[in-house]
Write an enzyme that holds these catalytic residues in place. Structure first.
Site, PDB file in Angstrom:
ATOM      1  N   GLY A 231       0.816  -1.205   0.000  1.00  0.00           N
ATOM      2  CA  GLY A 231       0.000   0.000   0.000  1.00  0.00           C
ATOM      3  C   GLY A 231       0.845   1.248   0.000  1.00  0.00           C
ATOM      4  O   GLY A 231       2.072   1.193   0.161  1.00  0.00           O
ATOM      5  N   PRO A 232       0.216   2.404  -0.184  1.00  0.00           N
ATOM      6  CA  PRO A 232       0.957   3.674  -0.206  1.00  0.00           C
ATOM      7  C   PRO A 232       1.634   3.943   1.133  1.00  0.00           C
ATOM      8  O   PRO A 232       1.270   3.360   2.158  1.00  0.00           O
ATOM      9  CB  PRO A 232      -0.139   4.720  -0.497  1.00  0.00           C
ATOM     10  CG  PRO A 232      -1.285   3.944  -1.042  1.00  0.00           C
ATOM     11  CD  PRO A 232      -1.217   2.586  -0.426  1.00  0.00           C
ATOM     12  N   THR A 235       0.024   4.341   5.320  1.00  0.00           N
ATOM     13  CA  THR A 235      -1.315   3.782   5.468  1.00  0.00           C
ATOM     14  C   THR A 235      -1.431   2.817   6.642  1.00  0.00           C
ATOM     15  O   THR A 235      -2.527   2.349   6.935  1.00  0.00           O
ATOM     16  CB  THR A 235      -1.733   3.057   4.174  1.00  0.00           C
ATOM     17  OG1 THR A 235      -0.676   2.156   3.776  1.00  0.00           O
ATOM     18  CG2 THR A 235      -1.976   4.047   3.056  1.00  0.00           C
ATOM     19  N   GLY A 236      -0.340   2.507   7.305  1.00  0.00           N
ATOM     20  CA  GLY A 236      -0.430   1.690   8.520  1.00  0.00           C
ATOM     21  C   GLY A 236       0.107   0.285   8.390  1.00  0.00           C
ATOM     22  O   GLY A 236      -0.244  -0.583   9.186  1.00  0.00           O
ATOM     23  N   THR A 238       3.315  -0.850   8.798  1.00  0.00           N
ATOM     24  CA  THR A 238       4.185  -1.139   9.932  1.00  0.00           C
ATOM     25  C   THR A 238       3.396  -1.138  11.236  1.00  0.00           C
ATOM     26  O   THR A 238       3.689  -1.910  12.151  1.00  0.00           O
ATOM     27  CB  THR A 238       5.326  -0.108  10.000  1.00  0.00           C
ATOM     28  OG1 THR A 238       6.007  -0.076   8.736  1.00  0.00           O
ATOM     29  CG2 THR A 238       6.320  -0.460  11.090  1.00  0.00           C
ATOM     30  N   HIS A 454      -6.037  35.040 -11.176  1.00  0.00           N
ATOM     31  CA  HIS A 454      -5.705  33.624 -11.417  1.00  0.00           C
ATOM     32  C   HIS A 454      -6.584  32.728 -10.547  1.00  0.00           C
ATOM     33  O   HIS A 454      -7.217  31.775 -11.049  1.00  0.00           O
ATOM     34  CB  HIS A 454      -4.228  33.403 -11.123  1.00  0.00           C
ATOM     35  CG  HIS A 454      -3.750  32.008 -11.412  1.00  0.00           C
ATOM     36  ND1 HIS A 454      -3.016  31.682 -12.528  1.00  0.00           N
ATOM     37  CD2 HIS A 454      -3.921  30.844 -10.734  1.00  0.00           C
ATOM     38  CE1 HIS A 454      -2.747  30.396 -12.516  1.00  0.00           C
ATOM     39  NE2 HIS A 454      -3.277  29.863 -11.431  1.00  0.00           N
ATOM     40  N   GLU A 455      -6.626  33.010  -9.233  1.00  0.00           N
ATOM     41  CA  GLU A 455      -7.398  32.161  -8.333  1.00  0.00           C
ATOM     42  C   GLU A 455      -8.888  32.305  -8.582  1.00  0.00           C
ATOM     43  O   GLU A 455      -9.639  31.328  -8.475  1.00  0.00           O
ATOM     44  CB  GLU A 455      -7.066  32.519  -6.872  1.00  0.00           C
ATOM     45  CG  GLU A 455      -5.617  32.301  -6.474  1.00  0.00           C
ATOM     46  CD  GLU A 455      -5.169  30.872  -6.666  1.00  0.00           C
ATOM     47  OE1 GLU A 455      -6.019  29.956  -6.597  1.00  0.00           O
ATOM     48  OE2 GLU A 455      -3.960  30.638  -6.896  1.00  0.00           O
ATOM     49  N   ASP A 529      -0.228  24.160 -12.227  1.00  0.00           N
ATOM     50  CA  ASP A 529      -1.422  23.806 -13.000  1.00  0.00           C
ATOM     51  C   ASP A 529      -1.043  23.052 -14.270  1.00  0.00           C
ATOM     52  O   ASP A 529      -1.658  22.038 -14.618  1.00  0.00           O
ATOM     53  CB  ASP A 529      -2.204  25.071 -13.385  1.00  0.00           C
ATOM     54  CG  ASP A 529      -2.712  25.821 -12.170  1.00  0.00           C
ATOM     55  OD1 ASP A 529      -2.872  25.181 -11.119  1.00  0.00           O
ATOM     56  OD2 ASP A 529      -2.929  27.042 -12.277  1.00  0.00           O
TER      57      ASP A 529
END
Length: 642
Positions: A231-232, A235-236, A238, A454-455, A529
């Protein structure tokens, strides 16, 4: 005596022994040289003859090069001998009082002594017997020192040491695994692991098998050889292994894949053998290898210089130990990696790692459970809603959520609060995702207006598109490396369709499109972007097969072996088509964003003015300008940098 009535062993530091040896040599040298506490003063030969003629010398003991001079008691009362009247301990000095260098005047010196003896000016004189200890010590002492140092080094290298012997030269082939058993204080249990219900069920079954194997063997079941947690990062994986160590009442060996790696040939394979030997002696047992991709990469790849051979030998030994002729019974291997695609196929087959447990990023329900675990030690406000916090953190792993909770506590403490509230968590999310707020960054009015346009462009386009995530908050306060940021409310999807991806790309290009519409110029502010939209377009064309011109074809290699290839999986003609289609997709969405912003130019400018005035605007401000969004979606908030 200790509590178990065993005599307590007195530990003597080796430095005390070596110090005692050195003091012994000094004492032998001191005694053998006939030294005393008199500390004789150096005396010139001419002055000695003066004292000799004056009858102040009582005795002289000489050698080939020097002589020790003893004065008569009445001579010590003379003021010029006051420095030698007492010894180093402050007592009456019994001599020798002076030391004279004879040099080459040995015959003249003895002649003067003979004349003084005949004139009764000196009581006695004679040659001092030479001790053999000086030459013996000079010859033996270097060898003794070398032998002592050698013994010390050998004991240090062969000794266990703090690292369990793994760091010593003679134990270099020993396993570096850390053993956890019932004697160790392991506080992590499955109660501390929130979410991951499927993974916990698989892991709990392995623990239950070791605790009660008859439950499974009575109906013919066999113990699984191993389980691979994939898994990534964060994520738990260990954490699950730590929970196994806390739950299982069996010995648990924990180590990293890099612990097998060493510069010496054969060390990795030796450590694998020693690890499984220890586990078999304590079976039933569990072995946990974290980051197994350090030694489990596919063999025969990228092996141009031969530097890969040692890792391959280690992997071969691991394969043999897990399922070879010498199979270890009741030893289960757990391993964790976030790069399962690069592991060797032989390692992944049934009989070695029978189960592959995918530990995915938590969904909104699991994030709520993770928040509840990490909020326990915090002093939080009573009205804090964990479900709201879970909605604000889509895509966050368990480690990210733990970081958010800690950061929120730090923010609250910085503001001198007694409890952590909702705003502290929102500030913590802004800090982690967007970066540190740079309040002292100098931004000119012209640049500030460009950033606001821009935002506002992102906000306008995303609000007008059905599948684009609507904005919840927009800010032009610089954070991290970005000059502005926009928080979205995306829908958590399991699959994504082309129209959804195109709407997201169009919203991403809204910032640059707004600059083009208002200023008829573009700037470098759209770098992130462009990077994001290019990756999306490339994925549509080359990975997901969503391009009509290329058709239903993908160039994605799930095994990860394509990274070792110098050639691309497509021809040059196809590469040109891919580049053209990627560019076409991006330009099409860019023109689409320009069209939307041109139609809503007055609303865009109004939104930008509000943003310049307040620096931060929220969903309510967008609804006042654009009206209620007809295709409202329920989701969770996330941030994107401009």
């Amino acid at each position: 005596m200790s509590k178990d009535n065993k005599p307590t062993k007195i530990k003597i530091s080796p430095w005390f022994i070596y110090g005692a040896i050195i003091l012994a040599f000094i004492a032998i040298n001191y005694v053998a040289g006939g030294a005393t506490w008199s500390n004789p003063k150096p005396l010139s030969l001419s002055n000695f003859y003066q004292y000799l003629d004056a009858g102040q010398v009582d005795k002289v003991m000489y050698s080939n090069t020097s002589a020790d001079v003893y004065l008569k008691p009445q001579a010590l009362n003379d003021a010029k001998h006051k420095d030698v009247k007492n010894d180093m301990l402050g007592k009456a000095n019994k001599g020798p009082h002076y030391s004279v260098i004879i040099g080459s005047q040995n015959e003249l010196f003895t002649k003067k002594l003979d004349e003084a003896k005949q004139a009764n000016k000196i009581a006695d004189y004679g040659a001092e017997p030479e001790s053999p200890w000086g030459e013996i010590l000079t010859f033996v002492l270097p060898f003794v020192v070398i032998i002592v140092l050698w013994i010390y080094m050998m004991r240090r290298m062969a000794g266990g040491g703090a690292a369990g012997g793994g760091g010593q030269i003679f134990n270099i082939g020993k396993s570096r695994a850390k053993l956890f058993d019932e004697k160790n204080d392991i506080k992590v249990t499955f109660k501390d692991v929130a979410g991951l219900e499927g993974a916990k069920e698989e892991i709990q079954e392995i623990v239950e098998f070791l605790k009660n194997p008859e439950k499974y063997t009575n109906i013919g079941g066999k113990i699984p050889k191993g389980a691979l947690l994939v898994g990534p990062p964060g994520t738990g994986k260990t954490l699950l292994a730590k929970a196994v160590a806390g739950e299982a009442k069996v010995p648990f060996f924990s180590l990293s894949g890099s612990d097998f790696v060493e510069m010496f040939v054969g060390v990795g394979a030796s450590r694998v053998r020693d690890l499984f030997k220890q586990a078999k002696e304590k079976s039933p047992a569990i072995i946990f290898i974290d980051e197994i991709d350090a030694v489990g990469r596919a063999r025969g790849k990228n092996n141009f210089s031969g530097s890969n051979d040692e890792r391959e030998n280690t992997l071969n030994q691991l394969l043999t130990e897990m399922d070879g002729f010498g199979t270890n019974t009741n030893v289960i291997v757990l391993a964790a990696t976030n790069r399962a695609d690069v592991l060797d196929k032989a390692l992944m087959r049934a009989g070695r790692f029978d189960r592959q447990i995918y530990v995915d990023l938590p969904d909104i329900r699991e994030r709520k459970e993770i928040f509840e675990v990490h909020l326990k030690p915090l002093k939080k406000s009573e009205d804090l809603d964990t479900e709201f916090l879970a909605k604000q953190t889509p895509g966050f792993s368990g480690a990210d959520i733990a970081n958010v909770c800690n950061e929120a506590a730090l923010v609250a403490a910085r503001k001198d609060k007694t409890a952590v509230d909702k705003q502290d968590f929102l500030d913590a999310v802004d800090r982690i995702v967007g970066g540190l707020e740079k309040k002292n960054k100098i931004v000119s009015p012209e640049e500030k207006r460009a950033i606001a346009i821009h935002e506002a462009g992102h906000a306008t386009v995303s609000w007008m598109l059905e599948h684009a995530a609507p904005l919840v908050k927009v800010t032009i306060v610089p954070r991290g490396q970005s000059l502005g940021a926009a928080w979205y409310l995306p829908e958590e999807r399991l699959i994504v369709r082309p129209d959804q991806m195109l709407d997201e790309m169009c919203a991403t290009m809204g910032g640059r499109a707004a600059e083009k519409v208002i200023f008829n110029k573009i700037s470098t502010g759209a770098l992130s972007d462009l990077e994001k939209v290019t990756k999306q377009a490339r994925a549509m064309v080359t990975i997901y097969g969503l391009n009509d011109k290329l058709g239903n074809i993908t160039y994605y290699d799930s095994t990860g072996q394509s990274e070792y290839n110098f050639s691309k999986p497509y021809s040059e003609d196809t590469a040109q088509v891919i580049d053209k289609e990627i560019s076409s997709l991006i330009e099409e969405q860019y023109q689409r964003a320009i069209t939307i912003l041109t139609e809503n130019q007055d609303k865009l400018l109004k939104l930008a003015d509000i943003l310049i005035e307040r620096e931060v605007i929220f969903k309510d401000d967008l609804e006042e300008i654009f009206g209620h969004r007809p295709f409202e979606q329920k989701g969770s908030e996330v941030v994107t940098e401009a």
